[in-house]
Design an enzyme around this catalytic site. Structure first.
Site, PDB file in Angstrom:
ATOM      1  N   CYS A  91      -0.460   4.118   2.122  1.00 26.46           N
ATOM      2  CA  CYS A  91      -0.241   3.931   3.573  1.00 26.46           C
ATOM      3  C   CYS A  91       1.229   4.175   3.939  1.00 26.46           C
ATOM      4  O   CYS A  91       1.525   4.817   4.934  1.00 26.46           O
ATOM      5  CB  CYS A  91      -0.575   2.508   4.010  1.00 26.46           C
ATOM      6  SG  CYS A  91      -2.065   1.813   3.317  1.00 26.46           S
ATOM      7  N   ASP A  92       2.129   3.607   3.163  1.00 33.45           N
ATOM      8  CA  ASP A  92       3.516   3.506   3.610  1.00 33.45           C
ATOM      9  C   ASP A  92       4.533   4.332   2.813  1.00 33.45           C
ATOM     10  O   ASP A  92       5.688   4.436   3.220  1.00 33.45           O
ATOM     11  CB  ASP A  92       3.951   2.032   3.596  1.00 33.45           C
ATOM     12  CG  ASP A  92       3.092   1.189   4.546  1.00 33.45           C
ATOM     13  OD1 ASP A  92       2.682   1.733   5.589  1.00 33.45           O
ATOM     14  OD2 ASP A  92       2.835   0.015   4.247  1.00 33.45           O
ATOM     15  N   CYS A 109       0.834  -1.211   0.000  1.00 29.76           N
ATOM     16  CA  CYS A 109       0.000   0.000   0.000  1.00 29.76           C
ATOM     17  C   CYS A 109       0.867   1.258   0.000  1.00 29.76           C
ATOM     18  O   CYS A 109       1.379   1.679   1.033  1.00 29.76           O
ATOM     19  CB  CYS A 109      -0.928  -0.002   1.213  1.00 29.76           C
ATOM     20  SG  CYS A 109      -1.987   1.446   1.278  1.00 29.76           S
TER      21      CYS A 109
END
Ligand code: NDP
Length: 315
Positions: free
Chosen positions: A141-142, A138
């Site tokens: 997300c990261d 992701c």
């Protein structure tokens, strides 16, 4: 049959942001929901580290802690959380039936499905070794953790193209590994990738190994599947974007779904084609796939279920 023959008001299947949010709303509405966590309680956020884009956590929060908070909030209002997997359902009658993996039958007037989706992985051992230590599925997300660093992304669909473009705005170089000599992504997404100066495309390229040490990913060994040439490229982040699979197999005899398995809900609602069965989160959303959007549709599912039960005079 369990629950002493009682027909539950509301069974929630799945324990990610969608399931727990549905539980919070359903419990506060007096529906006494029973939530089945599934095999991976907490869902995809359990394999994330810091979550920095969920509103209300100005300093960020670890994914597993966030899911613990969600769960505690659901339990506080009376949700019964059962650490079991629902393995089978029957939505043929006015009362819905679900079975746990151990064969226990549960009956319910309404069912909220929040079984989520699972990222597809390459299947390399090193991928597991460095999960959350540089390996991620992701970028949204990261990606932030790899600002100004060298990262790789595998895949050539719309997700990979979108995530490569996203990463290119944060990272120094995005090494994009494509196993064929063309991309599957839509033309416009391909153009964005090709126009980004810091996305380096490797055609006909497969990953042999993700390299790393105790601190995490340090590079990758890749192979050109036409020339046979093997090379090593230093990267600190390795993103896998080769698709997701919604966890909806057990519903295929009952619910309308897309060919890809995503459940179809009626416009502006969480209603499926079966009365009293509602769908939320990544099991029905292949577009946004964020914790906050999953929570939003979980809320929708609980409100729809409440209206359904109340119209029937059940609550
Ligand atoms: P896709 O299935 O469309 O693409 C998966 C990609 O991963 C393909 O390029 C495939 O390669 C590659 N791949 C699969 N397995 C491997 C492997 N083992 N090694 C290397 N590469 C591999 O998935 P997406 O998640 O990209 O998209 C899913 C759906 O969501 C699509 O319908 C897409 O259009 C849609 N979507 C739309 C967006 C938008 O409109 N903004 C954004 C994101 C997704 P190959 O091509 O060789 O098979």
């Amino acid at each position: 049959m369990s629950n002493n023959g009682e027909i539950l008001n509301c069974v929630i299947i799945g324990s990610g942001p969608a399931g727990y949010t549905a539980a919070i709303y359903a419990a506060r509405a007096g529906m006494k929901p029973v939530l089945f966590t599934g095999k991976e309680p907490g869902g995809q956020l359990m394999i994330t580290t810091d979550v920095e884009n969920y509103p209300g956590y100005p300093d960020g929060i670890m994914g597993p802690q966030m899911m613990e908070d969600f769960k505690n909030q659901a339990v506080r209002f009376g949700t019964e959380v059962r650490m079991e997997l629902i393995a089978k359902v029957d939505f043929s009658g006015p009362v819905h039936k679900v079975w746990t993996e151990s064969g226990e039958e549960i009956q319910a007037h309404s069912v909220i499905i929040s079984t989520g989706a699972s990222a597809k992985w390459l299947g390399l051992e090193s991928e597991q070794t460095f999960m959350n230590k540089g390996v991620s599925a992701c970028a949204v997300c990261d990606g932030f953790f790899f600002r100004n660093q060298e990262v790789a992304i595998v895949g050539a669909g719309d997700t990979a193209a979108e995530e490569a473009t996203y990463l290119s705005k944060l990272c120094k170089t995005v090494h994009m590994l494509i196993r064929r000599d063309e991309m599957r992504a839509s033309k416009i997404m391909q153009e964005r990738v090709k126009n980004a100066e810091n996305i380096k495309i490797y055609w006909n390229t497969e990953t042999e190994e993700i390299l790393g040490d105790d601190n995490g990913v340090t590079g990758m060994r890749i192979k050109n599947n036409v020339s046979g040439e093997v090379s090593e490229v230093p990267v600190t982040g390795f993103f896998v974007a080769i698709g997701h699979k919604p966890n909806t197999d057990i519903f295929k005899d009952w619910l309308d779904m897309e060919d890809s398995g995503y459940l179809i809900t009626k416009p502006d609602s969480a209603k499926t084609n079966v009365d009293g069965v509602f769908a939320s989160g990544d099991a029905q959303d292949h577009v946004y796939r964020q914790a906050v959007t999953a929570a939003g549709t979980g809320c929708m599912a609980a409100l729809d279920a409440e209206r359904y039960l109340s119209a029937k005079g059940i609550i």
